[in-house]
Structures are given as C-alpha cells and as structure tokens.
Design a protein around this motif. Sequence first.
Motif, short mmCIF file in Angstrom:
data_model
loop_
_atom_site.label_atom_id
_atom_site.label_comp_id
_atom_site.label_asym_id
_atom_site.label_seq_id
_atom_site.Cartn_x
_atom_site.Cartn_y
_atom_site.Cartn_z
N ARG A 1 -5.09 -3.09 2.34
CA ARG A 1 -4.76 -2.39 3.65
C ARG A 1 -3.66 -1.36 3.15
NH1 ARG A 1 -4.28 -7.58 5.67
NH2 ARG A 1 -2.00 -7.63 5.64
N LEU A 2 -2.61 -1.38 2.53
CA LEU A 2 -1.83 -0.36 2.04
C LEU A 2 -2.47 0.69 1.29
CD1 LEU A 2 1.07 0.83 1.12
CD2 LEU A 2 0.79 -0.45 -0.93
N TYR A 3 -3.57 0.61 0.23
CA TYR A 3 -4.18 1.49 -0.36
C TYR A 3 -5.29 2.29 0.75
CZ TYR A 3 -3.47 -0.38 -4.90
OH TYR A 3 -2.52 -0.78 -6.19
N ARG A 4 -5.80 1.39 1.53
CA ARG A 4 -6.67 2.06 2.57
C ARG A 4 -5.86 3.22 3.47
NH1 ARG A 4 -11.75 3.59 2.38
NH2 ARG A 4 -12.80 1.89 1.21
N HIS A 5 -4.64 2.58 4.02
CA HIS A 5 -3.81 3.43 4.70
C HIS A 5 -3.38 4.85 3.98
CE1 HIS A 5 -0.82 4.18 7.90
NE2 HIS A 5 0.13 4.89 6.91
N ILE A 6 -3.20 4.59 2.64
CA ILE A 6 -2.62 6.01 2.12
C ILE A 6 -4.00 6.95 2.00
CG2 ILE A 6 -1.77 6.83 -0.05
CD1 ILE A 6 -0.17 4.31 -0.19
N LEU A 7 -5.21 6.23 1.43
CA LEU A 7 -6.26 6.86 1.34
C LEU A 7 -6.75 7.70 2.53
CD1 LEU A 7 -8.32 8.05 -0.65
CD2 LEU A 7 -9.85 6.02 -0.18
N GLU B 1 4.09 11.54 7.16
CA GLU B 1 3.38 11.01 8.14
C GLU B 1 2.67 9.70 7.82
OE1 GLU B 1 1.54 14.65 10.60
OE2 GLU B 1 1.09 14.51 8.57
N ILE B 2 2.35 9.49 6.30
CA ILE B 2 1.82 8.35 5.97
C ILE B 2 2.48 7.07 5.51
CG2 ILE B 2 0.08 7.57 4.04
CD1 ILE B 2 -0.89 10.52 3.74
N ILE B 3 3.45 7.26 4.90
CA ILE B 3 4.43 6.30 4.29
C ILE B 3 5.00 5.60 5.47
CG2 ILE B 3 6.19 5.58 2.86
CD1 ILE B 3 3.42 6.33 1.53
N PRO B 4 5.70 5.95 6.26
CA PRO B 4 6.35 5.36 7.32
C PRO B 4 5.56 4.73 8.14
CG PRO B 4 7.50 7.75 7.07
CD PRO B 4 5.90 7.57 6.31
N THR B 5 4.45 5.04 8.49
CA THR B 5 3.52 4.31 9.41
C THR B 5 2.71 3.14 8.99
OG1 THR B 5 1.76 6.10 9.00
CG2 THR B 5 3.24 6.57 10.85
N ILE B 6 3.05 3.07 7.43
CA ILE B 6 2.20 1.67 7.16
C ILE B 6 2.76 0.31 7.80
CG2 ILE B 6 3.91 1.65 5.25
CD1 ILE B 6 -0.04 0.59 5.30
N ALA B 7 3.82 0.54 8.26
CA ALA B 7 4.46 -0.55 8.88
C ALA B 7 3.91 -0.87 10.01
CB ALA B 7 6.08 -0.47 8.96
N GLU B 8 3.14 0.00 10.61
CA GLU B 8 2.48 -0.08 12.28
C GLU B 8 1.24 -1.11 11.94
OE1 GLU B 8 2.17 3.70 13.74
OE2 GLU B 8 4.15 4.25 13.41
N GLU B 9 0.78 -1.13 10.59
CA GLU B 9 -0.52 -1.84 10.33
C GLU B 9 -0.22 -3.38 10.74
OE1 GLU B 9 -3.50 -0.45 9.30
OE2 GLU B 9 -2.91 1.42 8.91
N GLU B 10 -1.64 -3.82 10.81
CA GLU B 10 -1.28 -5.51 11.21
C GLU B 10 -0.67 -6.27 9.93
OE1 GLU B 10 -4.44 -9.01 11.80
OE2 GLU B 10 -5.30 -7.25 11.79
N ASN B 11 0.29 -6.94 10.31
CA ASN B 11 1.05 -7.97 9.10
C ASN B 11 1.63 -7.09 8.33
OD1 ASN B 11 0.21 -10.18 10.53
ND2 ASN B 11 -1.63 -10.16 9.40
N MET B 12 2.24 -5.79 8.54
CA MET B 12 2.88 -5.08 7.45
C MET B 12 4.21 -4.41 7.99
SD MET B 12 0.44 -4.94 4.98
CE MET B 12 0.52 -3.75 3.94
N ALA B 13 4.37 -5.01 9.10
CA ALA B 13 5.94 -4.64 9.40
C ALA B 13 7.30 -4.77 8.67
CB ALA B 13 6.03 -5.17 11.16
N PHE B 14 7.10 -5.74 7.76
CA PHE B 14 8.22 -6.14 6.89
C PHE B 14 8.38 -5.00 5.97
CE2 PHE B 14 4.17 -7.53 4.96
CZ PHE B 14 4.41 -7.08 3.64
#
Length: 234
Positions: free
Chosen positions: A108-114, A125-138
């Motif tokens: 999920r991290l790889y897909r978000h970045i790509l 715009e990319i890195i801070p918003t990864i925490a908004e992905e499902e189960n990635m708020a940590f």
Amino acid sequence: MPEDEDGPGTLKFLESVRKASSRIAGTKPQSLGLHSAVYFYSATGNYQPTAFLAAVQLTQELDTRNELNLFTPHRNDFEELLVEHKYLINQIVRKFGAGIRSLNAVIRLYRHILNGVVQGKSESEIIPTIAEEENMAFLKPIVDPEKGIKQDFSTERKSAVFLGEALKTSLRCSICSARLHRVSMHIDHSIDKKFGGLASDENANIVHPYCDSTYKEWKRAQAEASSTPEQVIE
C-alpha cells in the motif's frame, strides 16, 4: 505446499520463482535490475525480508497489469522517495511484524508513492498523506533523524553508512535515470547498429536490461504510431 508426488506442482513453483527472479535481477531483457540497496535493505542498513517480498510482489503486479512501461519513466522519482523515506517500512514492520505479516501494508505504501509520482504530485503532497490510507494512520515522519544517535558506531549504523555510500556512488541508467546494479546492466548503442552506430565509447550508454529492450521498443512504437514515417527521428 501439499505433497507433490509426481513433481508438476514443484516444477510450476520453481518456474514461478525463476520468472520472478529474472524480472528483478540479472541481465535478461525482462530484468528491471532493481538495486538491492534501494529495495531490499532497511533504513538501518539491515537486509529486510518484507521489503524484498514487497519488491517481488510490486513487480509482479506491474507486469500483470501491463504497467511496467508506465512505471519506467517514473521509476527514478519513485525510488528516490523510497530511499528518502525507508524509515516508513521500519515503522510498518514494527507495527505488523516481519515477513508476510507486513507485506500488504508495504505494498500500500509503494502504491501510494507510485500513484502520487505518476500524478505529478510533490514529495510534500505524497508522504504526509500516506497516513490517510486504510490502516496506515500510525505512520509518522521522522522530525529529528539525529535524535538518539550514540557516540560510538553500532553495527547497524555502520551498515547504514555503507548503504548510504553505495546509493550515492551508484551508476544511473541513461534511459530512466534510476540507479543501476553492477550485475544487472546492459551496454546500449546511443545510435543503433542498424543506423550505423559503432561499438565505441562515445556511442555507449549503460542501462537497465528492461529499459534497453521492452521499454525502448515500446517508446519507438509509440513514436511511430503518433507520427508519419517522415517525422520519426531515430
């Protein structure tokens, strides 16, 4: 795997392993030549099985979805963000555990970045918003990377320094600009042999095997499809 008395299941499994390994490394035309320091090691310089498995799965997904030619022109930007934010994978592994337990989250991290890179988004715009992905708020960015570093070099710190130097001194692919690994590279003619290009130093480029074959031919086909024969410049 269940017991395979006659061997066909084992052969099928081994063929799958060979296909996956030839995609990520080696000199065959299908090889992306992934740099191990980018994809297989943690921010502290240790080999990370989860990151290796994630790289294998990512390449398989790109292949299955016919996205390899979409990935290639964005590969350098994608890999630069991976290198800069390797600590995110460490956070995932600490959260879910090693091996396949963290695999889905790393993908999920790889897909978000790509996806962000492909859409032309910036790092902020990319890195801070990864925490908004499902189960990635940590996931949390590292505010002070120097905090907690001791005066004596630990084994992990030594590995991290070595890894960092390996990344800084890596050769770059002349086509996609991403890092090259010494066991997964081709020498490409700048001017193709069929157009009179010689095997000279001046006409040589170092490239990934995949960039030298499939991607280069795909780009040529795209150019020919969008231009008249007179407009295509080789």
